[in-house]
Structures are given as C-alpha cells and as structure tokens.
Design a protein around this motif. Structure first.
Motif, PDB file in Angstrom:
ATOM      1  N   ALA A 142       2.074 -29.711  24.801  1.00 26.98           N
ATOM      2  CA  ALA A 142       2.787 -29.391  23.554  1.00 26.98           C
ATOM      3  C   ALA A 142       3.871 -30.427  23.274  1.00 26.98           C
ATOM      4  O   ALA A 142       4.077 -30.845  22.126  1.00 26.98           O
ATOM      5  CB  ALA A 142       3.390 -27.991  23.634  1.00 26.98           C
ATOM      6  N   ALA A 143       4.580 -30.858  24.332  1.00 24.65           N
ATOM      7  CA  ALA A 143       5.616 -31.877  24.160  1.00 24.65           C
ATOM      8  C   ALA A 143       5.005 -33.208  23.735  1.00 24.65           C
ATOM      9  O   ALA A 143       5.572 -33.925  22.891  1.00 24.65           O
ATOM     10  CB  ALA A 143       6.401 -32.046  25.459  1.00 24.65           C
ATOM     11  N   PHE A 144       3.830 -33.549  24.295  1.00 25.46           N
ATOM     12  CA  PHE A 144       3.177 -34.800  23.917  1.00 25.46           C
ATOM     13  C   PHE A 144       2.773 -34.767  22.446  1.00 25.46           C
ATOM     14  O   PHE A 144       2.965 -35.744  21.715  1.00 25.46           O
ATOM     15  CB  PHE A 144       1.948 -35.051  24.785  1.00 25.46           C
ATOM     16  N   VAL A 145       2.193 -33.649  21.994  1.00 23.35           N
ATOM     17  CA  VAL A 145       1.799 -33.528  20.589  1.00 23.35           C
ATOM     18  C   VAL A 145       3.023 -33.643  19.687  1.00 23.35           C
ATOM     19  O   VAL A 145       3.007 -34.368  18.675  1.00 23.35           O
ATOM     20  CB  VAL A 145       1.063 -32.194  20.343  1.00 23.35           C
ATOM     21  N   ALA A 146       4.098 -32.958  20.037  1.00 26.60           N
ATOM     22  CA  ALA A 146       5.307 -32.984  19.209  1.00 26.60           C
ATOM     23  C   ALA A 146       5.905 -34.385  19.139  1.00 26.60           C
ATOM     24  O   ALA A 146       6.313 -34.853  18.060  1.00 26.60           O
ATOM     25  CB  ALA A 146       6.328 -31.993  19.755  1.00 26.60           C
ATOM     26  N   GLU A 147       5.975 -35.088  20.284  1.00 26.10           N
ATOM     27  CA  GLU A 147       6.541 -36.439  20.288  1.00 26.10           C
ATOM     28  C   GLU A 147       5.638 -37.421  19.547  1.00 26.10           C
ATOM     29  O   GLU A 147       6.120 -38.328  18.863  1.00 26.10           O
ATOM     30  CB  GLU A 147       6.762 -36.915  21.725  1.00 26.10           C
ATOM     31  N   SER A 148       4.336 -37.245  19.662  1.00 32.77           N
ATOM     32  CA  SER A 148       3.397 -38.107  18.938  1.00 32.77           C
ATOM     33  C   SER A 148       3.548 -37.916  17.434  1.00 32.77           C
ATOM     34  O   SER A 148       3.523 -38.891  16.660  1.00 32.77           O
ATOM     35  CB  SER A 148       1.960 -37.809  19.369  1.00 32.77           C
ATOM     36  N   GLN A 149       3.704 -36.671  17.013  1.00 35.72           N
ATOM     37  CA  GLN A 149       3.908 -36.402  15.587  1.00 35.72           C
ATOM     38  C   GLN A 149       5.235 -36.987  15.111  1.00 35.72           C
ATOM     39  O   GLN A 149       5.328 -37.562  14.013  1.00 35.72           O
ATOM     40  CB  GLN A 149       3.868 -34.903  15.319  1.00 35.72           C
ATOM     41  N   LYS A 150       6.262 -36.868  15.939  1.00 37.83           N
ATOM     42  CA  LYS A 150       7.576 -37.430  15.591  1.00 37.83           C
ATOM     43  C   LYS A 150       7.481 -38.949  15.449  1.00 37.83           C
ATOM     44  O   LYS A 150       8.060 -39.550  14.534  1.00 37.83           O
ATOM     45  CB  LYS A 150       8.598 -37.048  16.657  1.00 37.83           C
ATOM     46  N   TRP A 151       6.748 -39.591  16.371  1.00 37.46           N
ATOM     47  CA  TRP A 151       6.567 -41.045  16.313  1.00 37.46           C
ATOM     48  C   TRP A 151       5.840 -41.456  15.044  1.00 37.46           C
ATOM     49  O   TRP A 151       6.256 -42.389  14.343  1.00 37.46           O
ATOM     50  CB  TRP A 151       5.788 -41.503  17.553  1.00 37.46           C
ATOM     51  N   PHE A 152       4.748 -40.744  14.732  1.00 37.33           N
ATOM     52  CA  PHE A 152       3.990 -41.071  13.527  1.00 37.33           C
ATOM     53  C   PHE A 152       4.862 -40.907  12.285  1.00 37.33           C
ATOM     54  O   PHE A 152       4.889 -41.792  11.418  1.00 37.33           O
ATOM     55  CB  PHE A 152       2.752 -40.172  13.416  1.00 37.33           C
ATOM     56  N   ASP A 153       5.561 -39.787  12.171  1.00 35.95           N
ATOM     57  CA  ASP A 153       6.383 -39.540  10.992  1.00 35.95           C
ATOM     58  C   ASP A 153       7.476 -40.595  10.840  1.00 35.95           C
ATOM     59  O   ASP A 153       7.794 -41.028   9.722  1.00 35.95           O
ATOM     60  CB  ASP A 153       7.016 -38.150  11.067  1.00 35.95           C
ATOM     61  N   ALA A 154       8.041 -41.031  11.971  1.00 35.86           N
ATOM     62  CA  ALA A 154       9.086 -42.059  11.907  1.00 35.86           C
ATOM     63  C   ALA A 154       8.516 -43.381  11.399  1.00 35.86           C
ATOM     64  O   ALA A 154       9.140 -44.060  10.567  1.00 35.86           O
ATOM     65  CB  ALA A 154       9.723 -42.248  13.283  1.00 35.86           C
ATOM     66  N   LEU A 155       7.330 -43.764  11.886  1.00 40.25           N
ATOM     67  CA  LEU A 155       6.693 -44.978  11.382  1.00 40.25           C
ATOM     68  C   LEU A 155       6.403 -44.860   9.892  1.00 40.25           C
ATOM     69  O   LEU A 155       6.664 -45.792   9.110  1.00 40.25           O
ATOM     70  CB  LEU A 155       5.385 -45.242  12.143  1.00 40.25           C
ATOM     71  N   TRP A 156       5.872 -43.734   9.502  1.00 37.87           N
ATOM     72  CA  TRP A 156       5.478 -43.517   8.104  1.00 37.87           C
ATOM     73  C   TRP A 156       6.686 -43.629   7.163  1.00 37.87           C
ATOM     74  O   TRP A 156       6.580 -44.210   6.072  1.00 37.87           O
ATOM     75  CB  TRP A 156       4.828 -42.147   7.967  1.00 37.87           C
ATOM     76  N   GLU A 157       7.803 -43.109   7.596  1.00 39.48           N
ATOM     77  CA  GLU A 157       8.960 -42.993   6.705  1.00 39.48           C
ATOM     78  C   GLU A 157       9.920 -44.179   6.786  1.00 39.48           C
ATOM     79  O   GLU A 157      10.837 -44.278   5.961  1.00 39.48           O
ATOM     80  CB  GLU A 157       9.719 -41.708   7.035  1.00 39.48           C
ATOM     81  N   THR A 158       9.734 -45.088   7.760  1.00 39.39           N
ATOM     82  CA  THR A 158      10.725 -46.156   7.934  1.00 39.39           C
ATOM     83  C   THR A 158      10.123 -47.560   7.763  1.00 39.39           C
ATOM     84  O   THR A 158      10.268 -48.163   6.705  1.00 39.39           O
ATOM     85  CB  THR A 158      11.401 -46.036   9.310  1.00 39.39           C
ATOM     86  N   ILE A 159       9.457 -48.082   8.772  1.00 40.96           N
ATOM     87  CA  ILE A 159       9.133 -49.511   8.792  1.00 40.96           C
ATOM     88  C   ILE A 159       7.766 -49.856   8.204  1.00 40.96           C
ATOM     89  O   ILE A 159       7.408 -51.034   8.135  1.00 40.96           O
ATOM     90  CB  ILE A 159       9.222 -50.078  10.226  1.00 40.96           C
ATOM     91  N   THR A 160       6.969 -48.884   7.780  1.00 36.05           N
ATOM     92  CA  THR A 160       5.684 -49.175   7.167  1.00 36.05           C
ATOM     93  C   THR A 160       5.854 -49.388   5.663  1.00 36.05           C
ATOM     94  O   THR A 160       6.861 -49.000   5.070  1.00 36.05           O
ATOM     95  CB  THR A 160       4.660 -48.063   7.425  1.00 36.05           C
ATOM     96  N   THR A 161       4.855 -50.013   5.051  1.00 35.35           N
ATOM     97  CA  THR A 161       4.909 -50.332   3.622  1.00 35.35           C
ATOM     98  C   THR A 161       3.624 -49.877   2.933  1.00 35.35           C
ATOM     99  O   THR A 161       2.638 -49.566   3.590  1.00 35.35           O
ATOM    100  CB  THR A 161       5.067 -51.844   3.418  1.00 35.35           C
ATOM    101  N   ASP A 162       3.645 -49.844   1.607  1.00 36.68           N
ATOM    102  CA  ASP A 162       2.462 -49.471   0.849  1.00 36.68           C
ATOM    103  C   ASP A 162       1.314 -50.425   1.168  1.00 36.68           C
ATOM    104  O   ASP A 162       1.512 -51.646   1.287  1.00 36.68           O
ATOM    105  CB  ASP A 162       2.744 -49.517  -0.650  1.00 36.68           C
ATOM    106  N   LEU A 163       0.119 -49.875   1.294  1.00 41.29           N
ATOM    107  CA  LEU A 163      -1.063 -50.672   1.582  1.00 41.29           C
ATOM    108  C   LEU A 163      -2.018 -50.564   0.413  1.00 41.29           C
ATOM    109  O   LEU A 163      -2.424 -49.453   0.041  1.00 41.29           O
ATOM    110  CB  LEU A 163      -1.721 -50.206   2.877  1.00 41.29           C
ATOM    111  N   THR A 164      -2.358 -51.703  -0.172  1.00 43.83           N
ATOM    112  CA  THR A 164      -3.315 -51.753  -1.267  1.00 43.83           C
ATOM    113  C   THR A 164      -4.603 -52.391  -0.766  1.00 43.83           C
ATOM    114  O   THR A 164      -4.565 -53.500  -0.211  1.00 43.83           O
ATOM    115  CB  THR A 164      -2.763 -52.568  -2.461  1.00 43.83           C
ATOM    116  N   LEU A 165      -5.710 -51.706  -0.933  1.00 40.92           N
ATOM    117  CA  LEU A 165      -6.990 -52.223  -0.488  1.00 40.92           C
ATOM    118  C   LEU A 165      -7.482 -53.278  -1.461  1.00 40.92           C
ATOM    119  O   LEU A 165      -7.414 -53.111  -2.680  1.00 40.92           O
ATOM    120  CB  LEU A 165      -8.021 -51.091  -0.397  1.00 40.92           C
ATOM    121  N   SER A 166      -7.980 -54.397  -0.917  1.00 44.86           N
ATOM    122  CA  SER A 166      -8.453 -55.488  -1.759  1.00 44.86           C
ATOM    123  C   SER A 166      -9.868 -55.188  -2.265  1.00 44.86           C
ATOM    124  O   SER A 166     -10.555 -54.324  -1.764  1.00 44.86           O
ATOM    125  CB  SER A 166      -8.452 -56.783  -0.961  1.00 44.86           C
TER     126      SER A 166
END
Length: 293
Positions: free
Chosen positions: A269-293
C-alpha cells in the motif's frame, strides 16, 4: 473499429524486424485471432506472409516463447499458443503477458483511471486490445476512462536508444524512436476515443513530456495497484530505412512486471501511494505539454 499495431508496422515499404513480427503475433494472440491450443503457421508460411527470411521468424518465435506465449517450440512442428496465465500474481511476468489481464480487471470498475510512465506506448497499446474488445461486446461497461501518459520529450538527448558508435550529430536513431513514439500514441488515443463515440463513455487521454529518459516503466491502475518494470539497456541491431543500426536500446515488452496492490498489506500500500505521489508530482511540475507530430 480498433486500429492495430499491424496497421502501423506493416506498410510495405521495408522488411519487418523480428521484434515487429513478434508484436504482430502477440496482438493476434491478445485479440483472440490465435487462441490457446492453436498451432501457428509454419516458419515458411510466416516468412512468406511477412516477406522476411526464416531467421527473422525464428527470432520472433523465440521472443514469444520467452514471454510464455508459445509451447512445443522445439518439437519439430509449428508451436502452439500457450494457455493464458492463471488469475492473480505469483512470479513476475513479462509485460506482454501480465499487463493485459490487469488492465481488463482495472476496466471493470465504473470510473477507470490509468497513469503511465513509459518510453513508448507500444506495449500499452497492444495490452488494451482485450479490455476494449470486452467493452465492444458488452461484457464490461465503465462510465468514464481517464488515461494520463508520460513519455520522453522529443527535445531531449535520450539515454537510449543511442548508436553504439557514430557521430553525435547523427539523428537517425532519435527520429526512428520519435516516429514510433508518436505513431503508437496516436493509435492508443484513437482506440480509446473510438469507444467514446461508439458507446458514449466519457474518455480522456492526455500526454505530457518528460525532461528525462525514464529508467523504469510504471502503470498505476485506479490508484489501487502499481505495476513496475525495469528498462534494461542492451546492444542490438535494427533495420531502419535500408540501414542497419547498431544501438543500445531497451525492449520494454520483455521487462518483468512487479505488482504491488494496496490490499496486499502495508508495504504494498505504501509503494502504491508513493508511486502515485511521484507520478502526480511529475505531472504537475516539471513535465510539459506533448503534441504528437
């Protein structure tokens, strides 16, 4: 209608690689065209169908055998399709074997949410065949489906695939990867949007770009399960636009998936929660919009 990997890869302009042949056969197994116990065509027949030498077919069959999808490979006659794995998880399974049944189970709830970190969406695209087929035949009917997918940015220098030797200005390998990334993501997007138009299901598919090459692949299913696999770089050759590219690459379809479920105990349960926290942090901070060519 579901667009398949075969439509993307089989374009008549070049010979298919063993990996691509294996992927086409995997999809035929996944979508039920080839069922457990069925015999494959002979190597000669497959070579004729795909327009390749028998050696390429043998490499593809070895890959399917390693994934646990074939039996009787060395019996002197065409191999048979193996029985599907039993429900639940014991030993880690290759992504091509383990992902589809987990996605199908995830699609059985009213509100489906799938978050993904991957290098390309090829395996995800293929694994979606089974749950989408079940939606089309009416055996499952989610109310909404949300996919959030993180892929490497086209702007970065990838850690893999890269040429073993060659000029740093050689962009061939990067362009090959980018074409695959965008083609597979478009098919994934199309197949999910198709059920919105045909079944009235609320579907959202969003891609964002990572500023780094992910060393692992991660699938988060409804916030209840995390599937983790390692990308393991290896040296291999690939035919591309009449060239033989010797590169360091990682075949995500062969990565073993390790499952962690909230219901399995506090550690998982802790692994799932931390993995979700990691994903959400990436999504909301250092990632950018991706446009498919």
């Amino acid at each position: 209608m579901v667009v398949t990997q075969e439509n993307v890869a089989v374009n008549g302009s070049r010979r298919l690689s063993p990996q691509e042949i294996a992927d086409i056969l995997r999809e035929r197994i996944s979508n039920g065209d080839l069922k457990a116990g069925d015999r494959l065509p002979t190597q000669a027949e497959l070579a004729d169908e795909f327009g390749v030498e028998r050696g390429a077919v043998r490499q593809a069959l070895r890959a399917l055998q390693q994934d646990g999808l074939l039996t009787n490979v060395s019996k002197g006659s065409p191999p048979r399709i193996a029985e599907p794995p039993a429900p639940g998880w014991g030993e880690p399974q290759p992504t091509t074997v383990g992902l589809a049944p987990r996605l199908t189970e995830a699609f059985s709830v009213p509100q489906v949410r799938v978050d993904v970190v991957c290098h390309t969406s090829e395996t995800l695209m293929l694994a979606l065949g089974d749950p989408l087929r079940r939606i089309h035949d009416g055996s499952i009917r989610p109310e909404s489906i949300v996919f959030r997918v993180l892929l490497p940015s086209r702007e970065i220098n990838l850690a893999f695939p890269v040429l073993v030797e060659g000029s740093v200005d050689d962009n061939t390998v990067h362009q090959r990867w980018l074409q695959m990334r965008d083609a597979q993501a478009r098919v994934l997007q199309h197949n999910l949007h198709a059920i919105r138009s045909t079944h009235g299901i609320d579907v959202q598919v969003v891609f964002r770009a990572l500023p780094f090459t992910p060393p692992v692949k991660l699938y988060l299913l409804n916030g209840e399960e995390a599937l983790l696999g390692y990308y393991i770089p290896t040296k291999r050759e690939e035919e591309w636009q009449s060239q033989t590219l010797e590169m360091y690459d990682a075949l995500g379809s062969q990565s073993l998936l390790f499952s962690f479920e909230k219901r399995a105990g506090r550690r998982d349960a802790a692994f799932v929660a931390e993995s979700q926290k990691w994903f959400d942090a990436l999504w909301e901070t250092i990632t950018t919009d991706l446009t498919l060519s």
